[in-house]
Write an enzyme that holds these catalytic residues in place. Sequence first.
Site, PDB file in Angstrom:
ATOM      1  CG  ASN A  12      25.737 116.962   8.811  1.00 40.49           C
ATOM      2  OD1 ASN A  12      25.401 115.819   9.127  1.00 40.49           O
ATOM      3  ND2 ASN A  12      24.907 117.812   8.211  1.00 40.49           N
ATOM      4  CE  LYS A  14      25.049 117.257   4.719  1.00 41.94           C
ATOM      5  NZ  LYS A  14      24.666 118.144   3.651  1.00 41.94           N
ATOM      6  CG  HIS A  98      21.234 120.128   8.113  1.00 40.62           C
ATOM      7  ND1 HIS A  98      20.802 119.958   6.826  1.00 40.62           N
ATOM      8  CD2 HIS A  98      22.564 120.359   8.049  1.00 40.62           C
ATOM      9  CE1 HIS A  98      21.848 120.079   6.010  1.00 40.62           C
ATOM     10  NE2 HIS A  98      22.927 120.317   6.733  1.00 40.62           N
ATOM     11  CD  GLU A 100      21.074 117.881   3.756  1.00 40.70           C
ATOM     12  OE1 GLU A 100      21.350 116.995   4.579  1.00 40.70           O
ATOM     13  OE2 GLU A 100      21.941 118.413   3.016  1.00 40.70           O
ATOM     14  CD  GLU A 172      25.030 123.931   7.529  1.00 38.15           C
ATOM     15  OE1 GLU A 172      26.148 123.452   7.362  1.00 38.15           O
ATOM     16  OE2 GLU A 172      23.994 123.242   7.534  1.00 38.15           O
ATOM     17  N   GLY A 178      26.303 121.392  -0.374  1.00 37.30           N
ATOM     18  CA  GLY A 178      26.523 120.280  -1.304  1.00 37.30           C
ATOM     19  C   GLY A 178      26.574 120.701  -2.764  1.00 37.30           C
ATOM     20  CB  SER A 216      30.379 124.362  -0.812  1.00 33.76           C
ATOM     21  OG  SER A 216      29.317 123.637  -1.414  1.00 33.76           O
TER      22      SER A 216
HETATM   23  P1  PGA Z   1      28.435 120.544   2.542  1.00 37.35           P
HETATM   24  O1  PGA Z   1      27.299 120.343   3.682  1.00 37.35           O
HETATM   25  O2  PGA Z   1      29.713 120.884   3.266  1.00 37.35           O
HETATM   26  O3  PGA Z   1      28.508 119.215   1.850  1.00 37.35           O
HETATM   27  O4  PGA Z   1      27.970 121.646   1.656  1.00 37.35           O
HETATM   28  C1  PGA Z   1      27.226 121.184   4.798  1.00 37.35           C
HETATM   29  C2  PGA Z   1      26.067 120.741   5.674  1.00 37.35           C
HETATM   30  O5  PGA Z   1      25.034 120.352   5.122  1.00 37.35           O
HETATM   31  O6  PGA Z   1      26.145 120.770   6.926  1.00 37.35           O
END
Ligand code: PGA
Length: 259
Positions: A12, A14, A98, A100, A172, A178, A216
């Site tokens: 992803n 982003k 997601h 976010e 997730e 992140g 992460s």
């Molecule tokens: P990350 O993000 O691996 O940077 O924690 C995962 C995601 O948001 O899909």
Amino acid sequence: MNSSRRPLIAGNWKMFHGGASGVELAEACAALAKELRTVDIVIAPPFTALAAAAHSADGTPLGIAGQNMHARDSGAFTGEISAPMLAESGCTFVILGHSERRQYFGETSESVAEKTIAALKHGLRPIVCVGGTLAEREAGKVQATLEAQLTPVLEALEDVGPAQTRVVIAYEPVWAIGTGKNAGPAEAEEAHAFIRKQLVAASPALESLRILYGGSLKPDNAASLFGCANVDGGLIGGASLDVSSFSAIARAAVAQVGN
Ligand code: PGA
């Protein structure tokens, strides 16, 4: 991992790598997908880079995903992109719900359910994201949150028929995204096994859905997470922005299933 489900490794991106750097990364991921035959590799670039990434993926097994979409096919929805548009741009997957999107853009589990059906209607494979916050985890509400997020989607899938097995779920935990903090294997497996139980309760055919871990996920924790029976791959943010870390994670999946 479990040999009955083909692993899926999805990056992803982003809001990163929209231009020339995206083409370069997509080309490197296409070469990786060609090399690793036993896992599905998918990348989700920003909308502006989808067509170019699809071009890089041409003739290789690399899958391209949108990061979001609107539930309607077309209409007066400024700034939105529909499932047919994603398909026309070369996408075969789409990330939906997601955290976010839920946190900053008001996405609800009901709208995720609606989008899931629209994605399936247009031949896309939806990657439906679920997972709770740190406060929910501390209050012992991980499973209640997962159930609340999954229920509208599973209800909507009742009328879909065999296409429902094209859905992918991504677990997730919001506190892990992140942050450099990941769910340990035992905690991840508990959540994944709970999700699988919900799927099977809705329909035995859904046992075959792949459940990805996200939050992460890095080269140094991939092996232990992929060692869990109900973890079928990963949805990777930060570590997917660089081909060496993305490829190390994909190879950790291959190490589980062989190439
Ligand atoms: P990350 O993000 O691996 O940077 O924690 C995962 C995601 O948001 O899909």
